[in-house]
Write a protein that holds these residues in place. Structure first.
Motif, PDB file in Angstrom:
ATOM      1  N   THR A  93       0.836  -1.206   0.000  1.00 61.93           N
ATOM      2  CA  THR A  93       0.000   0.000   0.000  1.00 61.93           C
ATOM      3  C   THR A  93       0.866   1.249   0.000  1.00 61.93           C
ATOM      4  O   THR A  93       0.625   2.197  -0.757  1.00 61.93           O
ATOM      5  CB  THR A  93      -0.929  -0.001   1.232  1.00 61.93           C
ATOM      6  OG1 THR A  93      -1.800  -1.134   1.169  1.00 61.93           O
ATOM      7  CG2 THR A  93      -1.763   1.278   1.273  1.00 61.93           C
ATOM      8  N   HIS A  97       1.089   4.077  -3.033  1.00 60.50           N
ATOM      9  CA  HIS A  97       0.726   5.483  -2.861  1.00 60.50           C
ATOM     10  C   HIS A  97       1.935   6.413  -3.000  1.00 60.50           C
ATOM     11  O   HIS A  97       1.756   7.593  -3.322  1.00 60.50           O
ATOM     12  CB  HIS A  97       0.043   5.683  -1.511  1.00 60.50           C
ATOM     13  CG  HIS A  97      -1.369   5.189  -1.493  1.00 60.50           C
ATOM     14  ND1 HIS A  97      -2.464   6.014  -1.631  1.00 60.50           N
ATOM     15  CD2 HIS A  97      -1.878   3.932  -1.374  1.00 60.50           C
ATOM     16  CE1 HIS A  97      -3.571   5.303  -1.601  1.00 60.50           C
ATOM     17  NE2 HIS A  97      -3.254   4.040  -1.430  1.00 60.50           N
ATOM     18  N   TYR A 113      -7.516   0.726  -5.188  1.00 60.66           N
ATOM     19  CA  TYR A 113      -7.470   2.187  -5.199  1.00 60.66           C
ATOM     20  C   TYR A 113      -8.523   2.788  -6.138  1.00 60.66           C
ATOM     21  O   TYR A 113      -8.591   4.004  -6.308  1.00 60.66           O
ATOM     22  CB  TYR A 113      -6.074   2.694  -5.577  1.00 60.66           C
ATOM     23  CG  TYR A 113      -5.509   2.109  -6.856  1.00 60.66           C
ATOM     24  CD1 TYR A 113      -5.913   2.576  -8.100  1.00 60.66           C
ATOM     25  CD2 TYR A 113      -4.563   1.087  -6.808  1.00 60.66           C
ATOM     26  CE1 TYR A 113      -5.400   2.053  -9.270  1.00 60.66           C
ATOM     27  CE2 TYR A 113      -4.034   0.548  -7.966  1.00 60.66           C
ATOM     28  CZ  TYR A 113      -4.459   1.029  -9.194  1.00 60.66           C
ATOM     29  OH  TYR A 113      -3.955   0.478 -10.345  1.00 60.66           O
ATOM     30  N   ARG A 146      -8.463   5.023   1.451  1.00 58.85           N
ATOM     31  CA  ARG A 146      -7.233   5.040   0.643  1.00 58.85           C
ATOM     32  C   ARG A 146      -7.556   5.411  -0.806  1.00 58.85           C
ATOM     33  O   ARG A 146      -6.810   6.148  -1.455  1.00 58.85           O
ATOM     34  CB  ARG A 146      -6.528   3.687   0.707  1.00 58.85           C
ATOM     35  CG  ARG A 146      -5.947   3.343   2.067  1.00 58.85           C
ATOM     36  CD  ARG A 146      -4.883   2.270   1.947  1.00 58.85           C
ATOM     37  NE  ARG A 146      -5.385   1.051   1.339  1.00 58.85           N
ATOM     38  CZ  ARG A 146      -5.849   0.009   2.011  1.00 58.85           C
ATOM     39  NH1 ARG A 146      -5.891   0.050   3.337  1.00 58.85           N
ATOM     40  NH2 ARG A 146      -6.270  -1.069   1.391  1.00 58.85           N
ATOM     41  N   ARG A 149      -8.031   9.112  -1.143  1.00 57.22           N
ATOM     42  CA  ARG A 149      -6.744   9.835  -1.137  1.00 57.22           C
ATOM     43  C   ARG A 149      -6.051   9.703  -2.481  1.00 57.22           C
ATOM     44  O   ARG A 149      -5.457  10.668  -2.984  1.00 57.22           O
ATOM     45  CB  ARG A 149      -5.856   9.307  -0.013  1.00 57.22           C
ATOM     46  CG  ARG A 149      -6.343   9.656   1.383  1.00 57.22           C
ATOM     47  CD  ARG A 149      -5.231   9.493   2.407  1.00 57.22           C
ATOM     48  NE  ARG A 149      -4.763   8.119   2.487  1.00 57.22           N
ATOM     49  CZ  ARG A 149      -5.296   7.191   3.277  1.00 57.22           C
ATOM     50  NH1 ARG A 149      -6.346   7.492   4.046  1.00 57.22           N
ATOM     51  NH2 ARG A 149      -4.800   5.966   3.317  1.00 57.22           N
TER      52      ARG A 149
END
Length: 275
Positions: A93, A97, A113, A146, A149
């Motif tokens: 993860t 990101h 995502y 997540r 974001r």
């Protein structure tokens, strides 16, 4: 080089076990290593044992020699950090990101995502029926947070190839799928992600080895994340990465272009309305 904290701690525990087994204090071990020409402090050894510092290749070599462990520590390090190793979810993860670019192929689902909360809930609920409803809700919300974001960020650049069957599946319900497709279409329209669809009848199908994510980061070596129903693995060997790039390029060549893919998503949303 990115090294996971859990890997450091696992290595440190084994070093401590071998040192105690050899009946050596940290000071004594540091002194014996320093006698081989490279000075090291007992405080640094303490940091290695407690997962606060990484043992460099030369140090692993000397540790194995002094502790007479038959290369155990060097082998353990390769198992923990080498190409093909199992990967912790939080590690992949973070890598995802923090990346500059992602190149991903998914044959069964949209990647985490790009998932709505209802879509995530359905995948987790029926994919892991042993979890309680509270656990499923918590995991789905975590995924969605997540995803939000990622959607709001300007990086990484995302290029996704999906199998056509991903559009046809009705995880949860037709309405859940329609909302998921609408969300993906919105991200495509705002140019947050580029998506190509691999037709179900494609004859030159290079995706038989399963989903993969090529993670490109400016200040770290490129890696590939390979996943199955039970585990995920990080591939870091240059030859293996080159093979994944060849597979992804072949998939791109067989897939529909992004505009055709977007139209296919809208067509499937209409098909759901007509069901």
């Amino acid at each position: 080089m990115h090294t996971d904290e859990r890997d450091l701690k696992a290595f440190g525990r084994e070093l401590r076990r071998l040192r105690v087994e050899a009946e050596l204090t940290q000071q004594a071990l540091a002194r014996r290593i320093s006698q081989r020409g490279t000075t090291i402090s007992d405080s640094h050894l303490s940091d290695v044992e407690n997962g606060r510092a990484m043992a460099r290749p030369w140090l692993r070599k000397f540790l194995d020699e002094v502790l007479e462990s038959d290369g155990r520590l060097d082998k353990l390090w390769e198992e923990l950090t080498g190409s093909g190793r199992q990967v912790w979810l939080h590690e992949v993860t973070k890598r995802t990101h923090d990346a500059d670019a992602l190149f991903e192929y998914q044959p069964l689902v949209f990647p985490v995502y790009l998932q709505t909360q209802e879509y995530s809930y359905a995948l987790i609920r029926y994919g892991a029926p042993w979890l309680s409803q509270e656990q499923v809700l918590a995991l789905a919300k975590e995924r969605t947070d997540r995803a939000k974001r990622m959607a709001e960020a300007t990086s990484p650049v995302i290029w996704l190839i999906i199998d056509q069957s991903v559009l046809w599946r009705r995880y949860g319900s037709p309405q859940v799928q329609k909302e998921q497709l609408a969300y993906v279409a919105h991200q495509i329209e705002r140019e947050r992600v580029t998506v190509q669809m691999l037709p179900i009848r494609a004859q030159r199908h290079a995706g038989t080895s399963g989903p993969r994510r090529i993670i490109t980061t400016a200040d770290e070596p490129e890696v590939v994340y390979m996943e199955s129903a039970e585990e995920g693995r990080i591939i870091s060997g240059s030859a293996d990465i080159n093979r994944s790039r060849m597979v992804f390029t072949a998939l791109q060549g067989a897939a529909r272009d992004p505009q055709e893919t977007l139209q296919a998503i809208y067509d499937e949303m209409k098909a759901i309305d007509d069901e």
